[in-house]
Structures are given as C-alpha cells and as structure tokens.
Design an enzyme around this catalytic site. Structure first.
Site, PDB file in Angstrom:
ATOM      1  N   CYS A 139       1.202  -1.212   0.054  1.00 34.31           N
ATOM      2  CA  CYS A 139       0.238   0.215  -0.190  1.00 34.31           C
ATOM      3  C   CYS A 139       0.720   1.461  -0.093  1.00 34.31           C
ATOM      4  O   CYS A 139       1.238   1.988   1.297  1.00 34.31           O
ATOM      5  CB  CYS A 139      -1.069   0.445   0.866  1.00 34.31           C
ATOM      6  SG  CYS A 139      -1.757   1.333   1.285  1.00 34.31           S
ATOM      7  N   CYS A 142      -0.282   4.107   1.833  1.00 37.32           N
ATOM      8  CA  CYS A 142      -0.577   3.833   3.193  1.00 37.32           C
ATOM      9  C   CYS A 142       0.954   4.586   3.955  1.00 37.32           C
ATOM     10  O   CYS A 142       1.408   4.838   4.772  1.00 37.32           O
ATOM     11  CB  CYS A 142      -1.319   2.575   3.585  1.00 37.32           C
ATOM     12  SG  CYS A 142      -2.452   1.774   3.173  1.00 37.32           S
ATOM     13  N   ASP A 143       2.017   3.867   3.024  1.00 33.94           N
ATOM     14  CA  ASP A 143       2.995   3.885   4.208  1.00 33.94           C
ATOM     15  C   ASP A 143       4.752   4.851   3.333  1.00 33.94           C
ATOM     16  O   ASP A 143       5.074   4.176   2.951  1.00 33.94           O
ATOM     17  CB  ASP A 143       3.984   2.601   3.672  1.00 33.94           C
ATOM     18  CG  ASP A 143       3.111   1.321   4.563  1.00 33.94           C
ATOM     19  OD1 ASP A 143       2.411   1.960   5.445  1.00 33.94           O
ATOM     20  OD2 ASP A 143       2.801  -0.173   4.417  1.00 33.94           O
TER      21      ASP A 143
HETATM   22  C1  LIG Z   1       0.127  -3.303   5.371  1.00 34.92           C
HETATM   23  C2  LIG Z   1      -0.721  -2.843   4.936  1.00 34.92           C
HETATM   24  C3  LIG Z   1      -0.795  -1.046   5.649  1.00 34.92           C
HETATM   25  C4  LIG Z   1      -1.929  -0.609   5.762  1.00 34.92           C
HETATM   26  N1  LIG Z   1      -1.483   0.620   5.959  1.00 34.92           N
HETATM   27  C5  LIG Z   1      -2.841   1.740   5.861  1.00 34.92           C
HETATM   28  C6  LIG Z   1      -2.683   3.010   6.500  1.00 34.92           C
HETATM   29  O1  LIG Z   1      -1.816   3.108   7.583  1.00 34.92           O
HETATM   30  N2  LIG Z   1      -4.098   3.964   6.440  1.00 34.92           N
HETATM   31  C7  LIG Z   1      -4.550   2.938   5.961  1.00 34.92           C
HETATM   32  O2  LIG Z   1      -6.152   4.029   5.959  1.00 34.92           O
HETATM   33  N3  LIG Z   1      -5.103   1.724   5.225  1.00 34.92           N
HETATM   34  C8  LIG Z   1      -4.501   1.778   5.774  1.00 34.92           C
HETATM   35  N4  LIG Z   1      -4.441   0.051   4.840  1.00 34.92           N
HETATM   36  C9  LIG Z   1      -5.733  -0.003   4.216  1.00 34.92           C
HETATM   37  C10 LIG Z   1      -6.507  -0.866   5.278  1.00 34.92           C
HETATM   38  O3  LIG Z   1      -6.016  -1.789   5.868  1.00 34.92           O
HETATM   39  C11 LIG Z   1      -7.832  -1.423   4.929  1.00 34.92           C
HETATM   40  O4  LIG Z   1      -8.742  -0.529   3.974  1.00 34.92           O
HETATM   41  C12 LIG Z   1      -8.743  -1.179   5.898  1.00 34.92           C
HETATM   42  O5  LIG Z   1      -8.667  -2.434   7.133  1.00 34.92           O
HETATM   43  C13 LIG Z   1     -10.135  -2.250   5.458  1.00 34.92           C
HETATM   44  O6  LIG Z   1     -11.284  -2.744   6.772  1.00 34.92           O
HETATM   45  P1  LIG Z   1     -12.624  -3.482   6.219  1.00 34.92           P
HETATM   46  O7  LIG Z   1     -13.215  -3.700   7.798  1.00 34.92           O
HETATM   47  O8  LIG Z   1     -13.525  -3.496   5.300  1.00 34.92           O
HETATM   48  O9  LIG Z   1     -11.578  -4.782   6.017  1.00 34.92           O
HETATM   49  P2  LIG Z   1     -10.423  -5.839   6.706  1.00 34.92           P
HETATM   50  O10 LIG Z   1      -9.198  -4.853   7.472  1.00 34.92           O
HETATM   51  O11 LIG Z   1      -9.446  -6.611   5.854  1.00 34.92           O
HETATM   52  O12 LIG Z   1     -11.182  -6.186   7.699  1.00 34.92           O
HETATM   53  C14 LIG Z   1     -11.429  -7.755   7.726  1.00 34.92           C
HETATM   54  C15 LIG Z   1     -12.093  -8.472   8.450  1.00 34.92           C
HETATM   55  O13 LIG Z   1     -13.251  -9.813   7.672  1.00 34.92           O
HETATM   56  C16 LIG Z   1     -12.646 -10.816   8.828  1.00 34.92           C
HETATM   57  N5  LIG Z   1     -13.161 -11.629   7.873  1.00 34.92           N
HETATM   58  C17 LIG Z   1     -12.942 -12.140   6.302  1.00 34.92           C
HETATM   59  N6  LIG Z   1     -13.380 -12.715   5.976  1.00 34.92           N
HETATM   60  C18 LIG Z   1     -13.830 -13.422   7.457  1.00 34.92           C
HETATM   61  C19 LIG Z   1     -14.955 -14.515   6.617  1.00 34.92           C
HETATM   62  N7  LIG Z   1     -15.229 -15.357   5.882  1.00 34.92           N
HETATM   63  N8  LIG Z   1     -15.545 -14.879   8.217  1.00 34.92           N
HETATM   64  C20 LIG Z   1     -15.179 -14.037   9.740  1.00 34.92           C
HETATM   65  N9  LIG Z   1     -14.533 -12.999   9.458  1.00 34.92           N
HETATM   66  C21 LIG Z   1     -13.679 -12.623   7.932  1.00 34.92           C
HETATM   67  C22 LIG Z   1     -11.427 -10.470   8.612  1.00 34.92           C
HETATM   68  O14 LIG Z   1     -10.760 -11.421   9.838  1.00 34.92           O
HETATM   69  C23 LIG Z   1     -10.819  -8.689   9.443  1.00 34.92           C
HETATM   70  O15 LIG Z   1     -11.153  -8.994  10.823  1.00 34.92           O
HETATM   71  C24 LIG Z   1      -3.063  -1.540   4.954  1.00 34.92           C
HETATM   72  C25 LIG Z   1      -3.506  -2.503   4.366  1.00 34.92           C
HETATM   73  C26 LIG Z   1      -2.295  -3.219   4.158  1.00 34.92           C
HETATM   74  C27 LIG Z   1      -2.261  -4.520   4.069  1.00 34.92           C
END
Ligand SMILES: Cc1cc2nc3c(=O)[nH]c(=O)nc-3n(C[C@H](O)[C@H](O)[C@H](O)COP(=O)(O)OP(=O)(O)OC[C@H]3O[C@@H](n4cnc5c(N)ncnc54)[C@H](O)[C@@H]3O)c2cc1C
Length: 317
Positions: A139, A142-143
């Site tokens: 990302c 992000c970084d």
């Molecule tokens: C390395 C990295 C660094 C990042 N840094 C930043 C940053 O600095 N700033 C920023 O704004 N964004 C950052 N991001 C992006 C950010 O993490 C995502 O945009 C954000 O987390 C998305 O949130 P979400 O709740 O949609 O999904 P996610 O954070 O992906 O959470 C999904 C959840 O669903 C659960 N899940 C999945 N499948 C199932 C299932 N079948 N049953 C039950 N639970 C399930 C997972 O376990 C998890 O808990 C980064 C991403 C990465 C990979």
C-alpha cells in the site's frame, strides 16, 4: 443453533466491521459479530499486519495498526457488541431470518453487514516474510510518506492502473520509482499508461520480474530478472511496493450476492445495500477504489445506519 434471532449480525472485525458495531450497539441493535480468525487475515483485519498508521485522523503522532484495532474493538465491546473469534463459512440469504454458520456457532439474524475486507496479493519471494513492513508493502498510499522512503529509489511491482497510480504517488517521495512489469506493455488504461511513460521519475523495467528483496533488517535492494534475456541484476532500492491486486474475502457469499468479475460485492449506488434486502456491505469487501481504514470506517457507519433504518421499517428495531 439457538432459536434466538439476532437483530444484526456483522461479519468481519476490521475498521468497517467495528465501526458498524459501535453505531449499531449504540442504537440498541445488540450486534453479534464474527470477528474472523484465519480467512482474510485475523481478527482486527489488515491493519493488524502493519506497523505505523499515520493517516487515521485523531492520532497526530501516528498509532500502531494493532493498537488502533484494539481501540476499535474496545469501543465496540464497551457498547455491548457480542463477538466470537470465528470465521464464517456458509450463509443462507435466501430465507428470512438469514442464517450464518461459523466454525462452531450458527446464528440467525434479521439483518447482516458484511465487512470481510480484502487481502492484498503477495508474490512470496524468499525474503518477503522477513522484510514485510520493513520496506516491503502492499500500500503506497499508506506507507509511501514514511521518512525512510524519502529521496530514496523505490520500486513498484505491477502493470495495471493501480501500479501506475502507486508509482505516480511515490514519485512525490522517492528519488526514482522503478515500475517492474513482466510484460512489454502496461495493462493499465491508455491514459494511465501515458501518464507513467511521460513521468520522468518513473523508470519502467519491461519484461522483468522480482526475484527477491535484499536486506537484513530493512530493504536495501531488489534482485530482478529479465524474462526474455534471463539476465539477473540487483538494484538499490529502499522500498518495494506490490501493486498486483487484492482478493476480496467473499467466498462464503458466492452465488448469494452480486459480485463483480473479481469477486467484490456490488452495492447499490449511494448506499451500502447489496442485491439482497437487509444485507449490507462495508469497506474493502466492496470498495476497490479507496481501500483506506477511514473510508472503510465511514462505510461501516453508513451500513449500520442503513441497517437500523431498514430494521425499523420492518418493525424490528
Ligand atoms: C500492510 C497494510 C498497511 C496498511 N496501512 C494503512 C494505513 O496506514 N492507513 C490506512 O488508512 N489504510 C491502510 N491499509 C488499508 C486498510 O488496512 C484497509 O483499507 C482497511 O483495513 C479495510 O477495512 P475493512 O474493515 O474493510 O477490512 P479488513 O481490515 O480487511 O478486515 C476484514 C475483517 O474481516 C474478517 N473476515 C474475512 N473473511 C471472513 C470470514 N469468512 N468470516 C469472518 N470474518 C472474516 C477478517 O478476519 C478481518 O477481521 C493498509 C493495508 C495493509 C495490508
């Protein structure tokens, strides 16, 4: 399975899921959350796999990803969200109440918010595990602004629109950005490809693949291979950014909810509503455009408000 029907079930515990839970719990919907365990990473979502988060509002000094997600979780728990650390493997949205099956727990719910996120694709080069978050990232937004990338040569892997966007973004910080692409033509749209070709700070390495990242504690270089000539060489870089796509965590919903060709859930424009009434989606599971914690949290809030309204219309909330 108990006969009790939950008002609202939330699947996923990233920023989208927990924000939905905070709003729903405060609206007396007593949300039940499957936090996730293995599928899609872990409880807490993608941010638990990173170190510093510097762009989440409210933390002027930055905050570690795991700490931020622990705070989200505590806030959701404070208002009474019921959580189980299980993955969901099967759902039945064809009948009401909806049915959801986790590893051990099966629940019925009148409304569901899906917040299962997406997983950034990795290449699994030999040093990846060691150097992930130590100069390797999926990302750039992000970084990329972190101090150790400033005025350093950087590398982006990929050839689509996202790769070009990330490379262009990184030119603000890096001295040069190598765009490593395995073909002799970018997959990106014409306008994006033109942008990359014309940017003096982007150096496109055609027909090239990443063989490995180099570095002990932190990335110091990259070993790359030209797939046509088989020539292998090493370049000094301080950062390697993957832009080879994401896989949305939507396996359990296949055949039940509308998805695009890559498996992202489709929501009705301007809403968080899926094609099944009462089932909402929030965060990276439907958003392949912004993919940020704050946009995921915003979508989680919107999904909870929509679910509350919908349940009210059904005479349930
Ligand atoms: C390395 C990295 C660094 C990042 N840094 C930043 C940053 O600095 N700033 C920023 O704004 N964004 C950052 N991001 C992006 C950010 O993490 C995502 O945009 C954000 O987390 C998305 O949130 P979400 O709740 O949609 O999904 P996610 O954070 O992906 O959470 C999904 C959840 O669903 C659960 N899940 C999945 N499948 C199932 C299932 N079948 N049953 C039950 N639970 C399930 C997972 O376990 C998890 O808990 C980064 C991403 C990465 C990979």
């Amino acid at each position: 399975m108990t006969d009790e029907v939950k008002k609202l079930a939330i699947i996923g515990s990233g920023p989208a899921g927990h924000t939905a839970a905070i709003y729903a719990a405060r609206a007396n919907l007593n949300p039940f959350m499957y936090e996730g365990y293995v599928v899609g990473g872990s409880a807490g979502g993608q941010l638990t796999t990173t170190t510093d988060v510097e762009n989440y509002p409210g933390f002027p000094e930055g905050v570690s990803g795991p700490e931020l997600m622990q705070l989200f979780r505590s806030q959701a728990a404070r208002f009474g969200t019921e959580m189980v650390g299980e993955d969901v493997h099967e759902v039945d949205f064809s009948q009401r109440p909806f049915r959801i099956k986790g590893d051990e727990t099966e629940v019925q719910a009148h409304a569901v918010i899906i917040a299962t996120g997406a997983t950034a694709k990795r290449m699994h080069v030999p040093s990846e595990e060691k150097l992930w978050n130590q100069g390797m990232s999926a990302c750039a937004v992000c970084d990329g602004a972190l101090p150790f990338f400033r005025n350093q040569p950087l590398m982006v892997i990929g050839g689509g629109d996202t790769a070009v966007e990330e490379a262009t973004y990184l030119t603000k910080f890096g001295s040069v950005v190598y765009l490593v692409h395995r073909r002799d033509e970018l997959r990106a749209s014409k306008i994006m490809a033109k942008r990359a070709l014309e940017n003096e700070k982007i150096d496109i390495l055609w027909d090239t693949v990443l063989e490995d990242a180099i570095g002990d504690q932190f990335v110091t270089g990259a070993r790359i291979k030209n797939v046509k000539s088989s020539e292998v060489k090493e370049l000094d870089v301080a950062g390697i950014f993957y832009a080879i796509g994401h896989t949305p965590n939507t396996q359990p919903f296949k055949g039940q909810l509308d998805m695009n060709e890559t498996g992202y859930l489709i929501v009705q424009p301007g809403t968080q509503q899926t094609n099944v009434e009462g089932v909402f989606a929030a965060g990276d599971v439907h958003d392949h455009k912004y993919r940020q914690a704050v946009t995921a949290a915003g979508a989680g809030c919107a999904a909870a408000l929509e679910a509350e309204r919908w349940l009210g219309e059904q005479g349930i909330a």
